[in-house]
Design an enzyme around this catalytic site. Structure first.
Site, short mmCIF file in Angstrom:
data_model
loop_
_atom_site.label_atom_id
_atom_site.label_comp_id
_atom_site.label_asym_id
_atom_site.label_seq_id
_atom_site.Cartn_x
_atom_site.Cartn_y
_atom_site.Cartn_z
N SER A 17 3.54 7.31 -1.83
CA SER A 17 4.44 5.91 -2.10
C SER A 17 3.78 4.67 -1.46
CB SER A 17 5.84 6.15 -1.32
OG SER A 17 6.84 5.40 -1.62
N ASP A 43 -8.08 -0.99 -7.36
CA ASP A 43 -8.01 -1.89 -8.45
C ASP A 43 -8.92 -3.46 -8.55
OD1 ASP A 43 -6.88 -0.13 -10.12
OD2 ASP A 43 -4.97 -1.38 -10.41
N LYS A 93 4.04 9.58 -5.76
CA LYS A 93 5.48 9.24 -5.83
C LYS A 93 5.31 7.70 -6.14
CE LYS A 93 9.63 8.58 -3.46
NZ LYS A 93 9.70 6.97 -3.74
#
Length: 455
Positions: A307, A318, A332
């Site tokens: 999460s 990224d 998740k």
């Protein structure tokens, strides 16, 4: 008709016990788009309702024991919600009160985060410095019995309620673990759980380490304090690099995860969420400022990183700001909203998915590390026998030794990095050992790049 109320979403895994549940509430407002009676009536599936009333009538009339209307309706609601996904569920008034109690952070528990996997209560992660971790519970363990009672057929809320209790009382969990032939029992004594979110220390001169056990409302501030302390411990010199440890971090408050990323990233998108409702569409961007001034970062993750941890790892990956090392994360990528109901209960309903800056959905996939490192046991490196060129008879001499002999200079003994348990890091925490090695390599490359750019 009672208005729907919605609380600000957070990204903790569905069920939590033994520590402050990761559902921090920032606002409670009337839902602007609450359905009116006409809209609802026009969408009621009449044929399905006839079937429902037929079943309800049969059960009331023919079931072997009498069942109250309230029980039947509660069961019907629970079934409807729980079959949507593993993280949505209905809470009656008592269960909702228990959930609100967990947000205060202190009660008798074990220190586990659990979820449903293939209809089995499964450990997402044990929390640092809790009875569950000390008892050896591991991420991925399946809890098949609680005090001898089978968990099959129990929902998450009931299972959690069974595992909570008065501090000092004991509970026995029957565990099924991959690689172990048969189920085994673990007896754990409940305790007051008050988990510290952030821990920090120096690993080597210039190289710091920060461990985030879970994302709480004050995690960002704790991490800033930890970074400042690490700089002081480094003789007030900037750090050469940082290992950020998110292993077995089950998630928590979304805003805390955003704050951690924002600490190291100067600009750009951090995370965004997308769902059917306008309230579920959110995006968070970074602000100018990097407390490490561009020094390299290695983020450690594993299957217990879920999460909010995956938001941090995915955003830094990224952006290219950090190297992600370890094992693929839990996966998740959904957002749950807590919706209080007029009867005093509440719905925990999945309302959105979250995405990394590049548009990746983590749901069911997780974050794949840039460098895969498994937790291995390594032999003592000082005992490895090795031969150098200078040890060979008749080897060619080095023309740069200035007549000091034809032997290479004797190497200094390898300095063993010691973990907090007093054992060499390479033996007690191989992933951290390799993470530090990666960090040192990144720091060397960064230094050479800076030198080349400045020349």
């Amino acid at each position: 008709m009672a208005q729907w109320l919605r609380k600000t979403s957070t990204l903790g895994v569905a069920a939590v016990f033994g520590f402050s549940v990761a559902i921090a509430i920032n606002a409670l407002a009337d839902k602007d788009s609450a359905p009116n009676a006409t809209d609802v009536q026009s969408t009621i599936p009449l044929n399905e309702l006839r079937t429902f009333t037929d079943v309800l009538t049969r059960v009331k009339a023919d079931y072997v024991d009498p069942v109250s209307d309230k029980t039947l309706m509660d069961n019907a609601i629970r079934g409807m919600i729980s079959r949507l996904d593993p993280h949505s569920n209905y809470m009656d008034k008592s269960e909702f009160k228990d959930l609100q109690e967990t947000t205060t952070g202190k009660f008798g528990g074990l220190g586990l985060q659990v979820g449903m996997k293939e209809n089995i209560i499964t450990v997402i992660a044990p929390i640092d410095d809790t009875p569950a971790q000390r008892a050896g519970i591991k991420a991925g363990d399946k809890i098949v019995k609680i005090n001898g009672e089978l968990t099959q057929g129990l929902d998450l809320e009931k299972s959690v309620k069974l595992m909570r209790g008065e501090p000092g009382t004991k509970i026995t969990l029957t565990i099924v673990r991959d690689g172990v032939d048969k189920p085994f029992d673990v007896t754990i004594e409940r305790a007051i759980i008050n988990v510290k979110s952030v821990k920090a220390r120096m690993l080597d001169p210039g190289f710091g380490y920060i461990r985030i056990a879970q994302f709480q409302s004050d995690t960002t501030e704790q991490m800033h304090d930890a970074l400042n302390q690490l700089i002081k411990d480094n003789d007030n010199h900037p750090l050469k690099g940082l290992v950020l440890d998110l292993r077995n971090n089950p998630g928590g408050v979304l805003q805390a995860a955003v704050g951690v990323v924002d600490t190291f990233v100067n600009k750009g998108l951090i995370v965004y969420t997308d769902g059917r409702d306008a309230d579920s569409k959110m995006s968070f961007k970074a602000h100018e400022g990097d407390m490490l001034s561009g020094a390299p970062i290695v983020v450690l993750v594993n299957g217990g990183s879920a999460s909010a941890s995956e938001i941090v790892a995915g955003a830094l990956q990224d952006d290219g700001r950090a190297l992600i090392a370890g094992e693929r994360t839990f996966g998740k990528g959904s957002v749950q909203s807590i919706m209080p109901l007029s009867n005093g209960g509440a719905l925990r309903l999945t309302t959105a998915r979250y995405f990394t800056p590049s548009g990746r959905s983590i749901q069911g996939e997780g974050i794949k590390p840039d460098v895969e490192v498994h937790q291995l046991k390594i032999a003592d490196i000082e005992k490895v026998f090795s031969i150098k060129e200078a040890d060979l008879a008749g080897h060619i001499t080095n023309p740069n030794n200035n007549g000091k002999g034809d032997k290479a200079p004797k190497e200094a003994p390898i300095k063993q990095m010691i973990n907090t348990d007093g054992k060499p890091l390479v033996e007690s925490d191989y992933q951290l050992y390799e993470g530090l090695n990666l960090l040192k390599g990144m720091a060397i490359v960064a230094k050479r790049d800076a030198k080349h750019t400045g020349s």
